[in-house]
Design an enzyme around this catalytic site. Structure first.
Site, PDB file in Angstrom:
ATOM      1  N   LYS A 116     104.261 -32.595 -61.911  1.00 54.80           N
ATOM      2  CA  LYS A 116     103.258 -33.463 -61.282  1.00 54.80           C
ATOM      3  C   LYS A 116     102.688 -32.807 -60.022  1.00 54.80           C
ATOM      4  CE  LYS A 116     102.133 -37.107 -62.214  1.00 54.80           C
ATOM      5  NZ  LYS A 116     101.012 -37.568 -63.107  1.00 54.80           N
ATOM      6  N   THR A 122     102.243 -38.687 -57.814  1.00 54.98           N
ATOM      7  CA  THR A 122     103.404 -39.565 -57.558  1.00 54.98           C
ATOM      8  C   THR A 122     104.058 -39.227 -56.226  1.00 54.98           C
ATOM      9  OG1 THR A 122     105.678 -39.993 -58.292  1.00 54.98           O
ATOM     10  CG2 THR A 122     104.722 -37.942 -59.037  1.00 54.98           C
ATOM     11  N   ASP A 123     104.770 -40.196 -55.660  1.00 53.86           N
ATOM     12  CA  ASP A 123     105.490 -39.919 -54.406  1.00 53.86           C
ATOM     13  C   ASP A 123     106.622 -38.914 -54.620  1.00 53.86           C
ATOM     14  OD1 ASP A 123     107.348 -41.548 -55.745  1.00 53.86           O
ATOM     15  OD2 ASP A 123     107.719 -42.876 -54.041  1.00 53.86           O
ATOM     16  N   GLU A 124     107.029 -38.704 -55.885  1.00 49.98           N
ATOM     17  CA  GLU A 124     108.143 -37.784 -56.143  1.00 49.98           C
ATOM     18  C   GLU A 124     107.791 -36.334 -55.823  1.00 49.98           C
ATOM     19  OE1 GLU A 124     110.529 -38.228 -59.566  1.00 49.98           O
ATOM     20  OE2 GLU A 124     110.410 -40.410 -59.531  1.00 49.98           O
ATOM     21  N   TYR A 179     110.059 -32.987 -63.894  1.00 47.14           N
ATOM     22  CA  TYR A 179     108.963 -33.964 -63.899  1.00 47.14           C
ATOM     23  C   TYR A 179     108.146 -33.858 -62.614  1.00 47.14           C
ATOM     24  CZ  TYR A 179     106.614 -38.353 -62.816  1.00 47.14           C
ATOM     25  OH  TYR A 179     105.686 -39.274 -62.406  1.00 47.14           O
TER      26      TYR A 179
HETATM   27  P1  NAD Z   1     104.146 -43.933 -69.376  1.00 46.59           P
HETATM   28  O1  NAD Z   1     105.149 -42.916 -69.829  1.00 46.59           O
HETATM   29  O2  NAD Z   1     104.439 -45.384 -69.570  1.00 46.59           O
HETATM   30  O3  NAD Z   1     102.743 -43.652 -70.106  1.00 46.59           O
HETATM   31  C1  NAD Z   1     102.245 -42.372 -70.288  1.00 46.59           C
HETATM   32  C2  NAD Z   1     101.138 -42.455 -71.336  1.00 46.59           C
HETATM   33  O4  NAD Z   1     100.565 -41.143 -71.483  1.00 46.59           O
HETATM   34  C3  NAD Z   1     101.617 -42.873 -72.719  1.00 46.59           C
HETATM   35  O5  NAD Z   1     100.752 -43.840 -73.254  1.00 46.59           O
HETATM   36  C4  NAD Z   1     101.563 -41.590 -73.532  1.00 46.59           C
HETATM   37  O6  NAD Z   1     101.335 -41.795 -74.918  1.00 46.59           O
HETATM   38  C5  NAD Z   1     100.419 -40.859 -72.872  1.00 46.59           C
HETATM   39  N1  NAD Z   1     100.469 -39.412 -73.049  1.00 46.59           N
HETATM   40  C6  NAD Z   1     101.541 -38.593 -72.874  1.00 46.59           C
HETATM   41  N2  NAD Z   1     101.206 -37.312 -73.164  1.00 46.59           N
HETATM   42  C7  NAD Z   1      99.884 -37.325 -73.490  1.00 46.59           C
HETATM   43  C8  NAD Z   1      98.970 -36.317 -73.849  1.00 46.59           C
HETATM   44  N3  NAD Z   1      99.326 -35.043 -73.931  1.00 46.59           N
HETATM   45  N4  NAD Z   1      97.689 -36.666 -74.116  1.00 46.59           N
HETATM   46  C9  NAD Z   1      97.304 -37.975 -74.035  1.00 46.59           C
HETATM   47  N5  NAD Z   1      98.145 -38.964 -73.710  1.00 46.59           N
HETATM   48  C10 NAD Z   1      99.417 -38.659 -73.422  1.00 46.59           C
HETATM   49  O7  NAD Z   1     103.870 -43.600 -67.854  1.00 46.59           O
HETATM   50  P2  NAD Z   1     103.500 -44.558 -66.634  1.00 46.59           P
HETATM   51  O8  NAD Z   1     104.742 -45.016 -65.991  1.00 46.59           O
HETATM   52  O9  NAD Z   1     102.479 -45.531 -67.073  1.00 46.59           O
HETATM   53  O10 NAD Z   1     102.825 -43.494 -65.637  1.00 46.59           O
HETATM   54  C11 NAD Z   1     101.429 -43.218 -65.719  1.00 46.59           C
HETATM   55  C12 NAD Z   1     101.066 -42.168 -64.684  1.00 46.59           C
HETATM   56  O11 NAD Z   1     101.386 -42.644 -63.377  1.00 46.59           O
HETATM   57  C13 NAD Z   1     101.819 -40.847 -64.846  1.00 46.59           C
HETATM   58  O12 NAD Z   1     100.924 -39.816 -64.547  1.00 46.59           O
HETATM   59  C14 NAD Z   1     102.920 -40.923 -63.802  1.00 46.59           C
HETATM   60  O13 NAD Z   1     103.282 -39.638 -63.371  1.00 46.59           O
HETATM   61  C15 NAD Z   1     102.222 -41.709 -62.704  1.00 46.59           C
HETATM   62  N6  NAD Z   1     103.084 -42.504 -61.831  1.00 46.59           N
HETATM   63  C16 NAD Z   1     103.991 -43.371 -62.361  1.00 46.59           C
HETATM   64  C17 NAD Z   1     104.756 -44.175 -61.515  1.00 46.59           C
HETATM   65  C18 NAD Z   1     105.751 -45.160 -62.066  1.00 46.59           C
HETATM   66  O14 NAD Z   1     106.502 -45.764 -61.283  1.00 46.59           O
HETATM   67  N7  NAD Z   1     105.809 -45.397 -63.374  1.00 46.59           N
HETATM   68  C19 NAD Z   1     104.596 -44.062 -60.116  1.00 46.59           C
HETATM   69  C20 NAD Z   1     103.666 -43.140 -59.608  1.00 46.59           C
HETATM   70  C21 NAD Z   1     102.911 -42.381 -60.472  1.00 46.59           C
HETATM   71  O1  DAU Z   2     108.541 -42.740 -57.551  1.00 47.48           O
HETATM   72  C1  DAU Z   2     107.586 -42.746 -58.577  1.00 47.48           C
HETATM   73  C2  DAU Z   2     108.264 -42.400 -59.878  1.00 47.48           C
HETATM   74  O2  DAU Z   2     109.070 -43.515 -60.223  1.00 47.48           O
HETATM   75  C3  DAU Z   2     107.298 -42.052 -61.000  1.00 47.48           C
HETATM   76  O3  DAU Z   2     106.591 -40.891 -60.659  1.00 47.48           O
HETATM   77  C4  DAU Z   2     108.050 -41.845 -62.316  1.00 47.48           C
HETATM   78  O4  DAU Z   2     107.134 -41.646 -63.377  1.00 47.48           O
HETATM   79  C5  DAU Z   2     108.884 -43.078 -62.593  1.00 47.48           C
HETATM   80  O5  DAU Z   2     109.659 -42.864 -63.763  1.00 47.48           O
HETATM   81  C6  DAU Z   2     109.796 -43.392 -61.418  1.00 47.48           C
HETATM   82  O6  DAU Z   2     110.833 -42.385 -61.280  1.00 47.48           O
HETATM   83  P1  DAU Z   2     112.339 -42.773 -60.874  1.00 47.48           P
HETATM   84  O7  DAU Z   2     113.233 -41.700 -61.335  1.00 47.48           O
HETATM   85  O8  DAU Z   2     112.419 -43.196 -59.469  1.00 47.48           O
HETATM   86  O9  DAU Z   2     112.485 -44.107 -61.777  1.00 47.48           O
HETATM   87  P2  DAU Z   2     113.659 -44.637 -62.720  1.00 47.48           P
HETATM   88  O10 DAU Z   2     113.288 -46.024 -63.113  1.00 47.48           O
HETATM   89  O11 DAU Z   2     114.005 -43.670 -63.792  1.00 47.48           O
HETATM   90  O12 DAU Z   2     114.891 -44.710 -61.719  1.00 47.48           O
HETATM   91  C7  DAU Z   2     114.836 -45.489 -60.537  1.00 47.48           C
HETATM   92  C8  DAU Z   2     116.168 -45.355 -59.822  1.00 47.48           C
HETATM   93  O13 DAU Z   2     117.177 -46.002 -60.624  1.00 47.48           O
HETATM   94  C9  DAU Z   2     116.632 -43.915 -59.657  1.00 47.48           C
HETATM   95  O14 DAU Z   2     117.328 -43.794 -58.427  1.00 47.48           O
HETATM   96  C10 DAU Z   2     117.604 -43.716 -60.812  1.00 47.48           C
HETATM   97  C11 DAU Z   2     118.205 -45.090 -61.001  1.00 47.48           C
HETATM   98  N1  DAU Z   2     118.603 -45.447 -62.388  1.00 47.48           N
HETATM   99  C12 DAU Z   2     117.656 -45.330 -63.359  1.00 47.48           C
HETATM  100  C13 DAU Z   2     117.955 -45.644 -64.666  1.00 47.48           C
HETATM  101  C14 DAU Z   2     116.934 -45.510 -65.772  1.00 47.48           C
HETATM  102  C15 DAU Z   2     119.872 -45.928 -62.662  1.00 47.48           C
HETATM  103  O15 DAU Z   2     120.720 -46.061 -61.767  1.00 47.48           O
HETATM  104  N2  DAU Z   2     120.169 -46.229 -63.972  1.00 47.48           N
HETATM  105  C16 DAU Z   2     119.279 -46.105 -64.982  1.00 47.48           C
HETATM  106  O16 DAU Z   2     119.632 -46.394 -66.160  1.00 47.48           O
END
Ligand code: NAD
Ligand code: DAU
Length: 333
Positions: A153, A125-127, A149
């Site tokens: 990662k 992730t970019d984080e 988190y």
């Molecule tokens: P999500 O939380 O929606 O899904 C995660 C999935 O992993 C779920 O289906 C969960 O049941 C499964 N899981 C959790 N623990 C597990 C384990 N121990 N064994 C098997 N399965 C397990 O997450 P997402 O938003 O779809 O993110 C997917 C991936 O992409 C993650 O690795 C996250 O770090 C990365 N990512 C997410 C974002 C974003 O914006 N959501 C951006 C960049 C990278």
């Molecule tokens: O940047 C990639 C990441 O983006 C992924 O690696 C993570 O898995 C994904 O959860 C996401 O992380 P963020 O923390 O950026 O996403 P989130 O949607 O939780 O929050 C986005 C922004 O919005 C952040 O600045 C916090 C703010 N926020 C979030 C929530 C849930 C609010 O202001 N209110 C809220 O209720």
């Protein structure tokens, strides 16, 4: 026929990726989806593919080495999405993040090494870079993750790299920005705010609402992963971004406007501890290979909002039980 092990395939991006693979390759791929079905994993996300002969769902944990060792010899490529993914939850309860995001990745890498996998894609992730006020992060920049988190990662990201350097495990690492789209668990900014607005509930904006994220439509992320499986170089890291940097408050106002809901739904709440101010990626390394996002932000947001409007059953089933406990405790609303 390419055989994939997709981990975390019942979550948001993983389920979109499985749909993407079947839409693009139809019967020319085989997918095993290994997912523990945590609170974020949802079999409803894959109802339309569950009876395909070239799809198999395995309920299980990526930390379970015996199970992973059974599955890995049956595939060519591992795409590791499985993770605990929500920053706020990692602040309250980091334990599962360390276990799944780091140890789970280790178990997969070990099995990949032992069984000589053809490709291993670690979805990072970019984080992992931390926050940046000016400019954009390149793949070579220092990692300064600031939440449990992102630190977990970053651990997996560097562990995957070490397997390439030490054992020549054919690893590619992707670092994507914030995704939005269909099937996103309604705890993340866009999915929570769209569904809250549809219910005429408050939209809780953290701090001053001026934190910036770079948004990408989930199918563009899936497409970039697919592109890198073919065109990426082993041992390399690739940033993936949408080029859509927005403040949270701008996104919030846009959602309300698109849904024709009043600004009075906005509620200012206490900031997230350690809240990263801005994420920004330099994506030249990827675009130089010939990839670019297909979806523009505004129409992808409308498409996403329409999906949540048309699929109220999907999210209203989720917004009960565990979700409500988390929501009330976290937001104190
Ligand atoms: P999500 O939380 O929606 O899904 C995660 C999935 O992993 C779920 O289906 C969960 O049941 C499964 N899981 C959790 N623990 C597990 C384990 N121990 N064994 C098997 N399965 C397990 O997450 P997402 O938003 O779809 O993110 C997917 C991936 O992409 C993650 O690795 C996250 O770090 C990365 N990512 C997410 C974002 C974003 O914006 N959501 C951006 C960049 C990278
Ligand atoms: O940047 C990639 C990441 O983006 C992924 O690696 C993570 O898995 C994904 O959860 C996401 O992380 P963020 O923390 O950026 O996403 P989130 O949607 O939780 O929050 C986005 C922004 O919005 C952040 O600045 C916090 C703010 N926020 C979030 C929530 C849930 C609010 O202001 N209110 C809220 O209720």
């Amino acid at each position: 026929m390419i055989r994939y092990l997709v981990t975390g395939g019942a979550g948001f991006i993983g389920s979109n990726y499985i749909h993407y693979l079947f839409d693009k390759y139809d019967n020319n791929v085989h997918v095993i989806n290994l997912d523990k079905l945590t609170y974020a994993g949802n079999p409803d996300n894959l109802k339309d593919v569950e009876n395909r002969p070239n799809y198999q769902f395995v309920k299980g944990d990526i930390c379970d080495a015996a199970l992973v060792d059974e599955l890995v010899p049956r595939v060519d490529i591992i795409v590791n999405f499985a993770a605990e993914s929500h920053v706020d939850r990692s602040i309250g309860d980091p334990d599962a993040f360390i276990k799944t995001d780091i140890y789970g990745a280790f178990v997969l890498l070990e099995s990949a090494r032992k069984h000589k996998i053809k490709k291993f894609i670690q979805i990072s992730t970019d984080e992992v870079y931390g926050s940046i006020l000016d400019g954009s992060f390149k793949e070579t920049d220092t990692l300064e993750p600031s939440s449990p988190y992102s630190a977990s990662k970053a651990g997996a990201d560097r562990l995957a790299f070490s397997y390439y350097v030490t054992y020549k495990t054919p690893v590619i690492i992707t670092r994507c920005s914030n995704n939005f789209g269909m099937f996103q668990y309604p705890e993340k900014l866009i999915s929570l705010f769209v569904t809250n607005a549809l219910e005429n509930k408050q939209l809780p904006v953290y701090g001053d609402g001026k934190n910036i994220r770079d948004w990408i439509f989930v199918l563009d992320h899936c497409d970039a992963i697919d592109f890198l499986i073919t065109n990426g170089t082993l041992g390399q890291v690739y940033n993936i971004g949408g080029g859509n940097e927005k403040t949270n408050i701008d996104i919030t106002r846009l959602i309300l406007q698109k849904l024709d809901k009043p600004a009075s739904l906005i509620t200012w709440v206490t900031d997230r501890p350690g809240h990263d101010r801005r994420y920004s990626l330099d994506t030249n390394k990827l675009t130089a290979l010939g990839w670019k996002p297909q979806y523009d932000f505004d129409s992808a947001l409308t498409k996403t909002i329409n999906w949540y409007k048309d699929n109220t059953l999907w999210w209203s089933k989720i917004k009960t039980g565990e979700f409500l406990d988390y929501y009330k405790k976290h937001y104190k609303l």
